[in-house]
Write a protein that holds these residues in place. Structure first.
Motif, PDB file in Angstrom:
ATOM      1  N   GLU A 281     -23.100   6.254  24.530  1.00  0.00           N
ATOM      2  CA  GLU A 281     -22.073   7.453  24.754  1.00  0.00           C
ATOM      3  C   GLU A 281     -22.742   8.665  25.126  1.00  0.00           C
ATOM      4  O   GLU A 281     -21.892   9.305  26.187  1.00  0.00           O
ATOM      5  N   GLU A 282     -23.505   8.621  24.905  1.00  0.00           N
ATOM      6  CA  GLU A 282     -24.346  10.496  25.564  1.00  0.00           C
ATOM      7  C   GLU A 282     -24.219  10.413  27.013  1.00  0.00           C
ATOM      8  O   GLU A 282     -23.831  10.909  27.942  1.00  0.00           O
TER       9      GLU A 282
ATOM     10  N   GLN B 294     -18.508  16.140  18.601  1.00  0.00           N
ATOM     11  CA  GLN B 294     -18.210  16.329  19.921  1.00  0.00           C
ATOM     12  C   GLN B 294     -19.628  17.214  20.534  1.00  0.00           C
ATOM     13  O   GLN B 294     -19.779  16.920  21.395  1.00  0.00           O
TER      14      GLN B 294
ATOM     15  N   ASN C 264     -10.832  13.126  24.745  1.00  0.00           N
ATOM     16  CA  ASN C 264     -11.368  12.049  23.312  1.00  0.00           C
ATOM     17  C   ASN C 264      -9.931  12.085  22.335  1.00  0.00           C
ATOM     18  O   ASN C 264     -10.563  10.667  21.384  1.00  0.00           O
TER      19      ASN C 264
ATOM     20  N   LYS D  52     -12.638   9.595  15.315  1.00  0.00           N
ATOM     21  CA  LYS D  52     -13.594   9.148  16.523  1.00  0.00           C
ATOM     22  C   LYS D  52     -13.357  10.425  17.114  1.00  0.00           C
ATOM     23  O   LYS D  52     -14.272  10.666  18.073  1.00  0.00           O
ATOM     24  N   SER D  53     -12.797  11.433  17.596  1.00  0.00           N
ATOM     25  CA  SER D  53     -11.982  12.377  18.150  1.00  0.00           C
ATOM     26  C   SER D  53     -12.701  13.657  17.821  1.00  0.00           C
ATOM     27  O   SER D  53     -13.028  13.995  19.019  1.00  0.00           O
TER      28      SER D  53
ATOM     29  N   TYR E  35     -18.703  11.105  17.148  1.00  0.00           N
ATOM     30  CA  TYR E  35     -18.985  10.178  18.532  1.00  0.00           C
ATOM     31  C   TYR E  35     -21.141   9.689  17.888  1.00  0.00           C
ATOM     32  O   TYR E  35     -21.517  10.271  17.205  1.00  0.00           O
ATOM     33  N   ARG E  36     -20.820   8.267  17.806  1.00  0.00           N
ATOM     34  CA  ARG E  36     -21.647   7.531  17.168  1.00  0.00           C
ATOM     35  C   ARG E  36     -23.127   8.052  18.123  1.00  0.00           C
ATOM     36  O   ARG E  36     -22.941   7.129  19.518  1.00  0.00           O
ATOM     37  N   SER E  37     -24.073   7.820  17.796  1.00  0.00           N
ATOM     38  CA  SER E  37     -24.923   8.825  17.894  1.00  0.00           C
ATOM     39  C   SER E  37     -26.444   7.972  18.283  1.00  0.00           C
ATOM     40  O   SER E  37     -26.392   6.982  17.536  1.00  0.00           O
TER      41      SER E  37
ATOM     42  N   PHE F  58     -23.482   9.968  13.128  1.00  0.00           N
ATOM     43  CA  PHE F  58     -22.568  10.646  13.680  1.00  0.00           C
ATOM     44  C   PHE F  58     -22.816  12.103  13.846  1.00  0.00           C
ATOM     45  O   PHE F  58     -23.030  12.612  13.023  1.00  0.00           O
TER      46      PHE F  58
ATOM     47  N   GLU G  70     -16.295   3.969  11.921  1.00  0.00           N
ATOM     48  CA  GLU G  70     -15.387   3.554  13.127  1.00  0.00           C
ATOM     49  C   GLU G  70     -14.652   3.199  13.589  1.00  0.00           C
ATOM     50  O   GLU G  70     -13.450   3.016  15.052  1.00  0.00           O
TER      51      GLU G  70
ATOM     52  N   ARG H 222     -20.256  10.691  28.608  1.00  0.00           N
ATOM     53  CA  ARG H 222     -20.223  11.996  28.668  1.00  0.00           C
ATOM     54  C   ARG H 222     -20.730  13.545  29.643  1.00  0.00           C
ATOM     55  O   ARG H 222     -19.924  13.466  29.878  1.00  0.00           O
TER      56      ARG H 222
END
Length: 461
Positions: free
Chosen positions: A3-4, A347, A222, A329-330, A333-335, A344, A323, A7
């Motif tokens: 995810e990182e 954003q 998102n 989720k918007s 985000y899961r780190s 989590f 999840e 982004r």
């Protein structure tokens, strides 16, 4: 793709990145300054990560205070060090600023100029401007070590490319014919928007106090609901649209949606980072339960964890909401740093501040004082009255007024705030350098603080 990483690729424009690479190659240090959400941190992370890979054995350190730089440099002469939003601490502990800059000057002479370490600093533009004249004595805060990032340097073409990369990353496509949501989900989960949406975003998204152009684009992409109400964003602005979005969410009659909103509030009051374990942990679980009561939401946070298996099962049930809930989720985000139990993160930090301000507006300061962690109270909040010039020793700064995005406590709440801080000390909570905190530099708050019985924490104060 993590995810990182995902982004990162949608924020950075090639022009900014090339400038940053050049400055770091030549000077081995760079300071990135810009408004909240313009891509400073992601630029710093991608820049340092790629340079570390290229250099082979170099290690990347991510820190938040200047004092930590020298300690790392002494032990790792090939380090790449990022100090993110470094000004934040010194606005709350202003007397520590000058010693920290002295430390930075020593680091520059001994480790940076001597081509041993690489250093990347980031600072928010509003805070930077507030103390800019105090930093002239340090060469790292002057040309050519300084790089400004804001929407002014983004060309129309650059903005368009940024939006296109977001659309590609989030599977969003323009389409002449309207396609209902059910059909969209059958086709690679692609979200279809009206033809011309990209150009409308480029032309109509306005810079706002807390939300710069790249961040607004990122948060909209998102969140499908915001994406489908772009006309409202164009007409009313992103902040007002987001406020209405939260109002609708908090008033939702569906229990899972109500609970997911409580989790969002809970995460903000924890400082922007949350694990499902926090919902049932001994101390934070009570906080979550109070939040659920306040929002008239049923909660399973009071379920005790008798056995490890029961605990894991409960955490799995709570994790499922993180999840699967699209609204949550918007915002979170899961780190990748969550081990065992997932972690989590908001954003963006601007969203944390916005949620805190939203809570204050809807529930009041007392609700925040009662429920937020002590770290949030001391490092994300401010006092209503201006501060004397002795804080920064410059007449030009005779009124360090409220920080943009911070939660402001009015004078009538000074007593409960002081009592909450004292109670944490009594419970063994360590508040480093509390005697140097800007709250105690304020005469009216200090008077309130001295009016309560602090004799048993004299060794701390």
């Amino acid at each position: 793709m993590a995810e990182e990483e995902k982004r990162g690729i949608v924020f950075i424009t090639s022009k900014v990145y090339e400038q940053a690479v050049g400055a770091l190659d030549i000077y081995r240090c760079i300071t990135l300054v810009g408004p909240s959400g313009c891509g400073k941190t992601l630029t710093a992370l991608q820049l340092a990560s790629r340079k570390c890979e290229k250099d082979g054995g170099s290690k990347l350190y991510f820190r938040q205070t200047l004092e930590e730089i020298l300690a790392i440099a002494k032990n790792d002469i090939n380090a790449y060090i990022i100090v993110d939003d470094w000004i934040d601490k010194y606005l709350y502990f202003p007397s520590t600023l000058y010693p920290a800059i002295d430390c930075l000057n020593k680091t520059y002479v001994k480790y940076i100029k001597d081509t041993k370490i690489h250093l990347i600093l980031t600072a928010q533009e509003d805070k930077w401007n507030r103390i800019r004249s105090l930093l002239n004595a340090c060469c790292l805060f002057n040309e050519p070590h300084l790089l400004t990032i804001n929407s002014k340097i983004f060309s129309q073409k650059g903005k368009r490319n940024m939006v296109l990369r977001h659309f590609e990353c989030f599977d969003i496509e323009e389409k002449e014919d309207s396609v209902d949501e059910e059909t969209s989900n059958l086709m690679k989960r692609t979200t279809f928007v009206q033809k011309g949406t990209v150009d409308n975003i480029v032309m109509n998204i306005k810079e706002e106090q807390e939300f710069s152009f790249p961040l607004v684009v990122d948060l909209i992409c998102n969140n499908i609901r915001l994406l489908r109400t772009l006309d409202c964003v164009f007409k009313y602005g992103f902040e007002e649209t987001l406020t209405k979005y939260f109002d609708t969410w908090s008033n939702d009659t569906y229990i899972k949606e109500k609970r997911s909103f409580c989790i969002l509030v809970f995460a903000a009051l924890l400082g922007g980072e949350i694990s499902p374990r926090d919902l049932s942990a001994q101390k934070t679980g009570a906080m979550y339960k109070r939040i659920c009561r306040e929002y008239a939401c049923q909660s399973n946070a009071n379920i005790s964890v008798q056995k490890e298996t029961d605990g894991n099962e409960l955490i799995e049930q709570q994790s499922e909401l993180f999840e699967t809930n699209l609204r949550l989720k918007s915002c979170l985000y899961r780190s990748s740093k969550g081990q065992g139990c997932p972690c989590f993160v908001f954003q963006h930090s601007s969203l944390v501040r916005f949620v805190l301000l939203y809570i204050k507006k809807r529930k009041g300061e007392s609700f925040i004082i009662k429920n937020a962690t002590i770290e949030v109270l001391l490092n994300k909040c401010w006092l209503e009255v201006p501060f004397a010039d002795k804080i920064v020793n410059r007449k030009k700064y005779t009124s360090l007024k409220s920080l943009e995005g911070s939660v402001i406590f009015s004078k009538k709440y000074f007593l409960p705030l002081a009592e909450r801080i004292l109670s944490e000390m009594q419970n063994g909570e360590c508040i480093p350098e509390w005697d140097k905190h800007v709250f105690l530099s304020n005469e009216k708050f200090l008077k309130v603080w001295n009016s309560i019985d602090t004799s048993h924490v004299k060794d701390i104060v």
